[in-house]
Motif scaffolding. Structure first.
Motif, PDB file in Angstrom:
ATOM      1  N   ARG A  26       9.220 -12.822  10.592  1.00 41.60           N
ATOM      2  CA  ARG A  26       9.081 -12.748   9.131  1.00 41.60           C
ATOM      3  C   ARG A  26      10.207 -11.942   8.505  1.00 41.60           C
ATOM      4  NH1 ARG A  26       2.578 -11.455   8.582  1.00 41.60           N
ATOM      5  NH2 ARG A  26       1.823 -13.596   8.869  1.00 41.60           N
ATOM      6  N   ASN A  27      10.574 -10.831   9.157  1.00 44.74           N
ATOM      7  CA  ASN A  27      11.644  -9.991   8.627  1.00 44.74           C
ATOM      8  C   ASN A  27      12.979 -10.716   8.598  1.00 44.74           C
ATOM      9  OD1 ASN A  27       9.875  -7.864   8.258  1.00 44.74           O
ATOM     10  ND2 ASN A  27      10.384  -6.858  10.194  1.00 44.74           N
ATOM     11  N   ASN A  28      13.073 -11.800   9.390  1.00 42.84           N
ATOM     12  CA  ASN A  28      14.303 -12.575   9.437  1.00 42.84           C
ATOM     13  C   ASN A  28      14.162 -13.934   8.756  1.00 42.84           C
ATOM     14  OD1 ASN A  28      16.566 -11.269  11.367  1.00 42.84           O
ATOM     15  ND2 ASN A  28      14.531 -10.639  12.063  1.00 42.84           N
ATOM     16  N   GLY A  29      13.175 -14.035   7.872  1.00 49.40           N
ATOM     17  CA  GLY A  29      13.058 -15.213   7.033  1.00 49.40           C
ATOM     18  C   GLY A  29      12.429 -16.429   7.675  1.00 49.40           C
ATOM     19  N   ILE A  30      11.704 -16.247   8.763  1.00 53.54           N
ATOM     20  CA  ILE A  30      11.033 -17.362   9.441  1.00 53.54           C
ATOM     21  C   ILE A  30       9.528 -17.202   9.258  1.00 53.54           C
ATOM     22  CG2 ILE A  30      10.622 -18.530  11.642  1.00 53.54           C
ATOM     23  CD1 ILE A  30      13.364 -17.491  12.559  1.00 53.54           C
ATOM     24  N   GLU A  31       8.897 -18.181   8.635  1.00 45.35           N
ATOM     25  CA  GLU A  31       7.460 -18.095   8.377  1.00 45.35           C
ATOM     26  C   GLU A  31       6.684 -18.208   9.685  1.00 45.35           C
ATOM     27  OE1 GLU A  31       4.050 -20.101   5.490  1.00 45.35           O
ATOM     28  OE2 GLU A  31       5.946 -21.134   5.846  1.00 45.35           O
ATOM     29  N   ALA A  32       5.877 -17.201   9.987  1.00 46.07           N
ATOM     30  CA  ALA A  32       5.159 -17.168  11.259  1.00 46.07           C
ATOM     31  C   ALA A  32       3.836 -16.432  11.091  1.00 46.07           C
ATOM     32  CB  ALA A  32       5.999 -16.477  12.337  1.00 46.07           C
ATOM     33  N   THR A  33       2.875 -16.788  11.936  1.00 44.75           N
ATOM     34  CA  THR A  33       1.563 -16.140  11.963  1.00 44.75           C
ATOM     35  C   THR A  33       1.117 -16.022  13.412  1.00 44.75           C
ATOM     36  OG1 THR A  33       0.927 -16.996   9.794  1.00 44.75           O
ATOM     37  CG2 THR A  33      -0.855 -16.327  11.246  1.00 44.75           C
ATOM     38  N   ALA A  34       0.387 -14.960  13.705  1.00 45.58           N
ATOM     39  CA  ALA A  34      -0.176 -14.776  15.047  1.00 45.58           C
ATOM     40  C   ALA A  34      -1.674 -15.044  15.021  1.00 45.58           C
ATOM     41  CB  ALA A  34       0.081 -13.349  15.537  1.00 45.58           C
TER      42      ALA A  34
END
Length: 380
Positions: A265-273
């Motif tokens: 997320r901090n690098n602009g990639i949408e992600a969820t755990a």
């Protein structure tokens, strides 16, 4: 083979046709006629092989013929090891059950959420999909009765019998009527399963379609050998350089899952755990968004991945290797499904190299490797 030759009802065949299902997969070709013939079945087939529909369709057909029952006395019990798989199986039952004219009701119950709404939803249910612990809670509260069950199904039986469910399963078995049809489905065959087959199944039809390790040819595998501290930048590099839009990332712990997501997320990639410490609502939302293509990266552990069933998932990445070769094959088997190609990438640090050699040897396939230490990861 066409579904029309398997003995299903005209309304189910129309439902299959409406949803563009034309040819039955091997597990369906063998399991559907046996189940319709009231045989006990022991099916061994990898996830993604059409296993769920192989029992959903004949169960619905049998209930079309006879679904009479008292309130809260269910006809069919499906036991699963995880909440995610419970929802997935329920959805398949409802996918077909909502189309046929007969009113056949399916409900999923599982822990981690309030029990009262589930108790209220059990009115008039024919098919119950349940995790063992929550089922026992509902039985103790007299919210559901097991005395009228005509069919018991264990889905992911390998996990139900090896993940700490043994005592709960034994309690449930003792509550069930002796005269019933039993179906066991598993991705693997172990000694524990063989013992259960002897206890639960009466002269079963044994269906072994193919071992997962024999079906990895559709999956393009690649291993990046990299220092542990460079795994994060390498993961982001791969996602961005390949423009991956739907990727499932495996890690070994809940802590690592959250850490990987934060960096993405901090690098602009949408992600969820998703993992055991997440609430059920957030987990369900994440899986729904991921399946629909609204979430780019889903990071998960092996346990939670059991309920992630996507027919055309393009890529799986092992951020960390699993403990066993079987788990590795199960992970990469999330892609390359339903005869569609897929890509499986593993990030292997020096400490994991020996273990990865063992995995490859057990799999019977050597994976191409890239020295990621030579890749310029600056800016990732």
């Amino acid at each position: 083979m066409s579904f029309s030759s398997l003995g299903l009802s005209p309304s189910l065949l129309k439902a299959l046709q409406d949803q563009k299902f034309t040819q039955a997969y091997p597990i369906q070709q063998k399991a559907i006629p046996a189940i319709l013939d009231n045989k006990d079945v022991f099916g061994i087939a990898k996830t993604g092989s059409g296993k769920t529909a192989s029992y959903v369709l004949p169960v619905l057909r049998n209930l079309q013929r006879n679904r009479e029952t008292k309130n809260r006395h269910i006809n069919v019990l499906v036991l699963v090891p995880s909440r995610e798989l419970a929802v997935q199986v329920k959805d398949v039952f409802q996918q077909f059950g909502s189309i046929i004219p007969e009113r056949i009701k399916t409900q999923a119950v599982f822990g981690g959420v309030a029990i009262n709404p589930q108790m209220q939803a059990l009115q008039g249910i024919n098919i119950l999909v349940a995790t063992p612990g929550r089922l026992l809670e509902l039985v103790e509260k007299n919210a559901v009765k097991l005395s009228a069950i005509s069919m018991l199904i264990l889905d992911e039986a390998d996990k139900l019998l090896t993940m700490g469910f043994k005592d709960e399963m034994n309690r449930i078995f003792k509550m069930l009527p002796a005269m019933r049809q039993n179906l066991l489905f598993s991705a693997t065959l172990s000694e524990d399963l063989d013992q259960v087959k002897q206890i639960l199944l009466n002269d079963p039809v044994v269906i072994k379609v193919v071992d997962e390790s024999e079906k990895v040819d559709l999956i393009e595998q690649l291993a990046y050998y990299v220092a542990e501290e460079k795994k994060g930048p390498l993961l982001r590099y791969i996602i961005k350089k390949q423009d991956l839009q739907q990727v499932l990332v495996f890690v070994s712990s809940t802590f690592k899952a959250d850490a990987v997501v934060d960096k993405l997320r901090n690098n602009g990639i949408e992600a969820t755990a998703i993992h055991g410490k997440k609430g059920q609502t957030s987990r369900t939302k994440a899986i729904t968004n991921f399946k629909a293509g609204r979430l780019r990266v889903l990071v998960t552990t092996d346990l939670l991945a059991r309920g992630i069933d996507i027919e055309f998932l393009p890529c799986v990445i092992n951020y960390e290797l699993p403990r066993s070769p079987k788990d590795y094959i199960h992970r990469i088997g999330r892609t390359g499904r339903a005869e569609s190609p897929g890509e499986a990438i593993s990030l292997v640090n020096p400490d994991e190299e020996h273990h990865f050699r063992v995995i490859q040897k057990k799999m019977g396939k050597w994976v191409d490797r890239i020295d990621a230490n030579k890749i310029n990861l600056h800016g990732f």
